[in-house]
Scaffold this motif. Sequence first.
Motif, PDB file in Angstrom:
ATOM      1  N   GLY A 120       0.821  -1.200   0.000  1.00  0.00           N
ATOM      2  CA  GLY A 120       0.000   0.000   0.000  1.00  0.00           C
ATOM      3  C   GLY A 120       0.851   1.244   0.000  1.00  0.00           C
ATOM      4  O   GLY A 120       2.022   1.218   0.431  1.00  0.00           O
ATOM      5  N   HIS A 121       0.281   2.322  -0.500  1.00  0.00           N
ATOM      6  CA  HIS A 121       1.010   3.578  -0.627  1.00  0.00           C
ATOM      7  C   HIS A 121       0.104   4.743  -0.274  1.00  0.00           C
ATOM      8  O   HIS A 121      -1.097   4.713  -0.549  1.00  0.00           O
ATOM      9  N   VAL A 122       0.700   5.762   0.314  1.00  0.00           N
ATOM     10  CA  VAL A 122       0.023   7.010   0.631  1.00  0.00           C
ATOM     11  C   VAL A 122       0.617   8.073  -0.284  1.00  0.00           C
ATOM     12  O   VAL A 122       1.834   8.180  -0.401  1.00  0.00           O
ATOM     13  N   VAL A 123      -0.247   8.843  -0.955  1.00  0.00           N
ATOM     14  CA  VAL A 123       0.204   9.857  -1.908  1.00  0.00           C
ATOM     15  C   VAL A 123       0.043  11.224  -1.262  1.00  0.00           C
ATOM     16  O   VAL A 123      -1.007  11.535  -0.695  1.00  0.00           O
ATOM     17  N   ILE A 124       1.116  12.025  -1.320  1.00  0.00           N
ATOM     18  CA  ILE A 124       1.055  13.377  -0.790  1.00  0.00           C
ATOM     19  C   ILE A 124       1.500  14.363  -1.868  1.00  0.00           C
ATOM     20  O   ILE A 124       2.169  13.983  -2.830  1.00  0.00           O
ATOM     21  N   THR A 125       1.095  15.606  -1.716  1.00  0.00           N
ATOM     22  CA  THR A 125       1.544  16.662  -2.604  1.00  0.00           C
ATOM     23  C   THR A 125       2.537  17.519  -1.842  1.00  0.00           C
ATOM     24  O   THR A 125       2.281  17.937  -0.714  1.00  0.00           O
ATOM     25  N   THR A 126       3.690  17.716  -2.452  1.00  0.00           N
ATOM     26  CA  THR A 126       4.759  18.479  -1.821  1.00  0.00           C
ATOM     27  C   THR A 126       5.144  19.645  -2.719  1.00  0.00           C
ATOM     28  O   THR A 126       4.604  19.797  -3.814  1.00  0.00           O
ATOM     29  N   SER A 127       6.096  20.428  -2.251  1.00  0.00           N
ATOM     30  CA  SER A 127       6.601  21.515  -3.082  1.00  0.00           C
ATOM     31  C   SER A 127       7.419  20.980  -4.254  1.00  0.00           C
ATOM     32  O   SER A 127       7.645  21.684  -5.228  1.00  0.00           O
ATOM     33  N   GLN A 128       7.826  19.703  -4.178  1.00  0.00           N
ATOM     34  CA  GLN A 128       8.594  19.077  -5.253  1.00  0.00           C
ATOM     35  C   GLN A 128       7.730  18.212  -6.145  1.00  0.00           C
ATOM     36  O   GLN A 128       8.232  17.457  -6.963  1.00  0.00           O
ATOM     37  N   GLY A 129       6.412  18.275  -5.990  1.00  0.00           N
ATOM     38  CA  GLY A 129       5.504  17.510  -6.836  1.00  0.00           C
ATOM     39  C   GLY A 129       4.699  16.499  -6.048  1.00  0.00           C
ATOM     40  O   GLY A 129       4.829  16.385  -4.830  1.00  0.00           O
ATOM     41  N   ILE A 130       3.877  15.746  -6.762  1.00  0.00           N
ATOM     42  CA  ILE A 130       3.038  14.711  -6.158  1.00  0.00           C
ATOM     43  C   ILE A 130       3.812  13.403  -6.170  1.00  0.00           C
ATOM     44  O   ILE A 130       4.307  12.971  -7.205  1.00  0.00           O
ATOM     45  N   MET A 131       3.938  12.784  -4.990  1.00  0.00           N
ATOM     46  CA  MET A 131       4.730  11.557  -4.849  1.00  0.00           C
ATOM     47  C   MET A 131       4.171  10.745  -3.691  1.00  0.00           C
ATOM     48  O   MET A 131       3.304  11.215  -2.950  1.00  0.00           O
ATOM     49  N   LEU A 133       4.586   8.591  -0.068  1.00  0.00           N
ATOM     50  CA  LEU A 133       5.156   9.003   1.216  1.00  0.00           C
ATOM     51  C   LEU A 133       6.607   8.541   1.380  1.00  0.00           C
ATOM     52  O   LEU A 133       7.411   9.254   1.976  1.00  0.00           O
ATOM     53  N   GLU A 134       6.936   7.372   0.838  1.00  0.00           N
ATOM     54  CA  GLU A 134       8.305   6.864   0.965  1.00  0.00           C
ATOM     55  C   GLU A 134       9.289   7.737   0.185  1.00  0.00           C
ATOM     56  O   GLU A 134      10.388   8.019   0.657  1.00  0.00           O
ATOM     57  N   GLU A 135       8.890   8.155  -1.011  1.00  0.00           N
ATOM     58  CA  GLU A 135       9.756   9.024  -1.813  1.00  0.00           C
ATOM     59  C   GLU A 135       9.929  10.378  -1.140  1.00  0.00           C
ATOM     60  O   GLU A 135      11.018  10.957  -1.128  1.00  0.00           O
ATOM     61  N   ALA A 136       8.836  10.891  -0.546  1.00  0.00           N
ATOM     62  CA  ALA A 136       8.921  12.167   0.161  1.00  0.00           C
ATOM     63  C   ALA A 136       9.821  12.039   1.391  1.00  0.00           C
ATOM     64  O   ALA A 136      10.567  12.962   1.721  1.00  0.00           O
ATOM     65  N   ARG A 137       9.768  10.895   2.044  1.00  0.00           N
ATOM     66  CA  ARG A 137      10.619  10.683   3.211  1.00  0.00           C
ATOM     67  C   ARG A 137      12.090  10.621   2.804  1.00  0.00           C
ATOM     68  O   ARG A 137      12.961  11.154   3.491  1.00  0.00           O
ATOM     69  N   SER A 138      12.369   9.982   1.653  1.00  0.00           N
ATOM     70  CA  SER A 138      13.759   9.911   1.192  1.00  0.00           C
ATOM     71  C   SER A 138      14.276  11.285   0.762  1.00  0.00           C
ATOM     72  O   SER A 138      15.455  11.578   0.893  1.00  0.00           O
ATOM     73  N   LYS A 139      13.368  12.137   0.254  1.00  0.00           N
ATOM     74  CA  LYS A 139      13.765  13.507  -0.105  1.00  0.00           C
ATOM     75  C   LYS A 139      13.696  14.444   1.096  1.00  0.00           C
ATOM     76  O   LYS A 139      13.981  15.636   0.965  1.00  0.00           O
ATOM     77  N   HIS A 140      13.251  13.905   2.228  1.00  0.00           N
ATOM     78  CA  HIS A 140      13.133  14.639   3.487  1.00  0.00           C
ATOM     79  C   HIS A 140      12.266  15.893   3.318  1.00  0.00           C
ATOM     80  O   HIS A 140      12.653  17.008   3.652  1.00  0.00           O
ATOM     81  N   THR A 141      11.068  15.668   2.773  1.00  0.00           N
ATOM     82  CA  THR A 141      10.116  16.769   2.603  1.00  0.00           C
ATOM     83  C   THR A 141       8.736  16.331   3.059  1.00  0.00           C
ATOM     84  O   THR A 141       8.385  15.152   2.963  1.00  0.00           O
ATOM     85  N   GLY A 142       7.980  17.274   3.573  1.00  0.00           N
ATOM     86  CA  GLY A 142       6.607  17.017   3.976  1.00  0.00           C
ATOM     87  C   GLY A 142       5.658  17.616   2.956  1.00  0.00           C
ATOM     88  O   GLY A 142       6.065  18.066   1.888  1.00  0.00           O
ATOM     89  N   GLY A 143       4.382  17.632   3.291  1.00  0.00           N
ATOM     90  CA  GLY A 143       3.399  18.189   2.365  1.00  0.00           C
ATOM     91  C   GLY A 143       1.997  17.988   2.872  1.00  0.00           C
ATOM     92  O   GLY A 143       1.767  17.879   4.081  1.00  0.00           O
ATOM     93  N   LYS A 144       1.073  17.926   1.952  1.00  0.00           N
ATOM     94  CA  LYS A 144      -0.328  17.690   2.294  1.00  0.00           C
ATOM     95  C   LYS A 144      -0.754  16.351   1.703  1.00  0.00           C
ATOM     96  O   LYS A 144      -0.394  16.008   0.581  1.00  0.00           O
ATOM     97  N   ILE A 145      -1.553  15.626   2.464  1.00  0.00           N
ATOM     98  CA  ILE A 145      -1.944  14.284   2.065  1.00  0.00           C
ATOM     99  C   ILE A 145      -3.054  14.358   1.023  1.00  0.00           C
ATOM    100  O   ILE A 145      -3.986  15.157   1.145  1.00  0.00           O
ATOM    101  N   LEU A 146      -2.927  13.558  -0.045  1.00  0.00           N
ATOM    102  CA  LEU A 146      -3.946  13.508  -1.091  1.00  0.00           C
ATOM    103  C   LEU A 146      -4.833  12.267  -0.937  1.00  0.00           C
ATOM    104  O   LEU A 146      -6.057  12.380  -0.930  1.00  0.00           O
ATOM    105  N   GLY A 147      -4.224  11.106  -0.865  1.00  0.00           N
ATOM    106  CA  GLY A 147      -5.012   9.878  -0.793  1.00  0.00           C
ATOM    107  C   GLY A 147      -4.127   8.684  -0.589  1.00  0.00           C
ATOM    108  O   GLY A 147      -2.944   8.796  -0.272  1.00  0.00           O
ATOM    109  N   PHE A 148      -4.705   7.485  -0.793  1.00  0.00           N
ATOM    110  CA  PHE A 148      -4.002   6.234  -0.569  1.00  0.00           C
ATOM    111  C   PHE A 148      -4.492   5.200  -1.572  1.00  0.00           C
ATOM    112  O   PHE A 148      -5.557   5.361  -2.181  1.00  0.00           O
ATOM    113  N   PHE A 149      -3.726   4.158  -1.750  1.00  0.00           N
ATOM    114  CA  PHE A 149      -4.170   2.988  -2.532  1.00  0.00           C
ATOM    115  C   PHE A 149      -3.406   1.770  -2.085  1.00  0.00           C
ATOM    116  O   PHE A 149      -2.285   1.846  -1.624  1.00  0.00           O
TER     117      PHE A 149
END
Length: 150
Positions: A120-131, A133-149
Motif C-alpha cells: 500500500g502507498h500514501v500519496v502526498i503533494t509536496t513543493s517538489q511535486g506529487i509523490m 510518502l516513501e519518496e517524500a521521506r527519502s527527499k526529506h520533505t513534507g506536504g499535504k496528504i492527497l489519498g491512498f491505494f
Amino acid sequence: HTYYLHQRCCGRFKAFNTRIMVRMNVLADALKSLYNAEKRGKRQVLIRPSSKVIIKFLRVMQKFGYIGDVTLVDDHRSGKIVVNLIGRLNKCGVISPRFDVKVADTEKIIANLLPSRQFGHVVITTSQGIMDLEEARSKHTGGKILGFFY
C-alpha cells in the motif's frame, strides 16, 4: 444558482430556479469510479473530467504497478482519461481535508491508513511535486496528504 428566463404566452418573462450539480472533489470522483470499475471486474474505465492532480496520482499508481496504461483523451473541453485495469487494486481513496504531513509523522499516517506496512502507498503533494510518502521521506520533505491505494 442559474436562473433561466421563461416566456409566457402573454409576453412576460418569468425566472425560474434550476439546481445544477457541482463536482466538489474531482479526484474523489475519479478514484471512486476507478475503485468501482475494479470491483466490477472491468478491464478499462473512463474518468472525466481530467485534471493535473488526477494524472499525477494515476502516474504514481502506475509506477507501483497497480494500474495499466493511462491514456489522455483531449476533447477540447475538460478532457478524459482512459485507464486500463490489471486487477491489482484493492482499495483507493481520498483523504479530505488535505492534512499536513510532517516527515516525523509518516509512520503514524501509514499505520492509520494502510492495512499493513508491507503493501500500500500514501500519496502526498509536496513543493517538489506529487509523490508517495516513501519518496517524500527519502527527499526529506513534507506536504499535504492527497489519498491512498493498496
